[in-house]
Write an enzyme that holds these catalytic residues in place. Structure first.
Site, short mmCIF file in Angstrom:
data_model
loop_
_atom_site.label_atom_id
_atom_site.label_comp_id
_atom_site.label_asym_id
_atom_site.label_seq_id
_atom_site.Cartn_x
_atom_site.Cartn_y
_atom_site.Cartn_z
N HIS A 1 16.45 -8.63 21.98
CA HIS A 1 17.35 -8.35 20.77
C HIS A 1 18.84 -8.25 20.95
O HIS A 1 19.44 -8.23 22.07
CB HIS A 1 16.58 -7.27 20.15
N ASP B 1 24.07 -3.18 24.49
CA ASP B 1 23.54 -2.93 25.56
C ASP B 1 22.28 -3.64 26.34
O ASP B 1 21.85 -3.30 27.28
CB ASP B 1 23.29 -1.30 25.54
N HIS B 2 21.95 -4.83 25.47
CA HIS B 2 21.09 -5.85 26.22
C HIS B 2 21.68 -7.15 26.43
O HIS B 2 21.08 -7.84 27.06
CB HIS B 2 19.99 -5.76 25.10
N HIS C 1 12.71 -2.18 15.15
CA HIS C 1 14.23 -1.81 15.67
C HIS C 1 15.45 -2.54 15.48
O HIS C 1 16.33 -2.28 15.24
CB HIS C 1 14.00 -1.75 17.58
N HIS D 1 14.50 1.01 28.46
CA HIS D 1 15.20 2.27 28.70
C HIS D 1 14.32 3.11 29.51
O HIS D 1 13.10 3.29 29.26
CB HIS D 1 15.60 2.99 27.54
N ASP E 1 13.23 -2.82 23.33
CA ASP E 1 13.26 -1.63 22.64
C ASP E 1 12.25 -1.20 21.61
O ASP E 1 12.53 -0.50 20.65
CB ASP E 1 14.64 -1.41 22.12
N HIS F 1 21.37 -5.91 20.49
CA HIS F 1 22.18 -4.87 20.61
C HIS F 1 22.79 -5.08 22.00
O HIS F 1 22.74 -5.53 22.72
CB HIS F 1 21.11 -3.74 20.93
ZN LIG Z 1 18.29 -1.66 20.97
#
Ligand SMILES: [Zn+2]
Length: 256
Positions: A56, A60-61, A115, A172, A134, A58
């Site tokens: 996805h 942090d990915h 998400h 995570h 996530d 985001h």
């Molecule tokens: Zn995420």
């Protein structure tokens, strides 16, 4: 079986994962929270990156992707077609039922919106492994940012329908915090209690609590157990629709 998996920590609580096919030498990473630990993991194993699988959009990915691609310009970047405008560097756009290939390994693409709108999971069915980003966490699930809660519930039920032995890798290390919430809504679940104790032992040694399995989550994760009478009673929602119970659970966890 030619698949090897190596999981490593990135940033503070993100996981990066390498998937290696010994038959062809192909290696993929699933998401890139940062390039440094991914490069270190590749060097340590002596593996050459051929593919990058994105769950996805985001930051942090995906934020490590450009640096990684600079080192491995031949690597193909796979990710959700629905988020191609927010993940501008995709080489292969994936939809429900498509197959992502890593050498001789194949991952069935499962769309899991909730998400984020375009979130996808990768299910390597022959190897009984799924990378869920996530969407599903151990004893928890991702926050619902981009769809109604009922859509996220449907996505979780798709993952819950995978074979029980399927190993689940998540984006995570949130299991211990998730357990603190889970026990408030299902204090009488002995499987949950045992998992919380196991997680405490693992974290005390700074070891990962992942991967988990579908069967383990079905037995202990309240977000997959919205039909359980104890959970419904704890929420004052006896007999309610599971999707509505899920929405209430998610709302309470957001405020927990
Ligand atoms: Zn995420």
């Amino acid at each position: 079986m030619t698949m090897s998996i190596h999981q490593y920590l990135c940033l503070t609580d993100n996981y990066g994962v390498l998937v290696h096919d010994s038959a062809t030498g192909a290696t993929a990473c699933v998401d890139v929270p940062e390039a440094g630990p991914t490069l270190a993991a590749l060097t340590e194993r002596g593996w050459n990156l051929t593919d990058i699988l994105i769950t996805h959009h985001h930051a942090d990915h995906i934020q490590g992707v450009p640096d990684l691609k600079a080192k491995f310009p031949e690597a193909k970047i796979w990710g959700p077609a629905k988020d191609k405008t927010r993940i501008p560097f995709l080489d292969r756009e994936l939809k429900e039922g498509d197959t992502a290939r890593v050498g001789s390994l194949g991952a069935n693409v499962i769309e899991t919106p909730g998400h984020t709108l375009g979130h996808i999971a990768y299910h390597f069915d022959e190897d009984d492994v799924a990378f869920c980003g996530d969407t599903l966490f151990s004893l928890g699930c991702g926050r619902v940012f981009e769809t109604p809660h009922a859509v996220m519930w449907s996505s979780l039920m798709k993952l819950a329908a995978l074979p029980g032995e399927t190993r689940i890798y998540c984006g995570h290390e949130y299991t211990q915090a998730n357990g603190r919430f889970a026990v408030t809504v299902e204090p009488g679940n002995p499987v949950l209690k045992a998992r919380i104790e196991e997680v405490a032992r693992l974290r005390a040694e700074r070891r990962p609590t992942l991967p988990t399995t579908v069967a383990a989550e079905l037995a202990a994760n309240p977000f997959l157990r919205a039909e359980q009478p104890e959970i419904q009673a704890a929420l004052g929602m006896a007999g309610a629709e599971p999707a509505a119970v899920f929405a209430e659970l998610r709302g309470r966890k957001d405020r927990f």
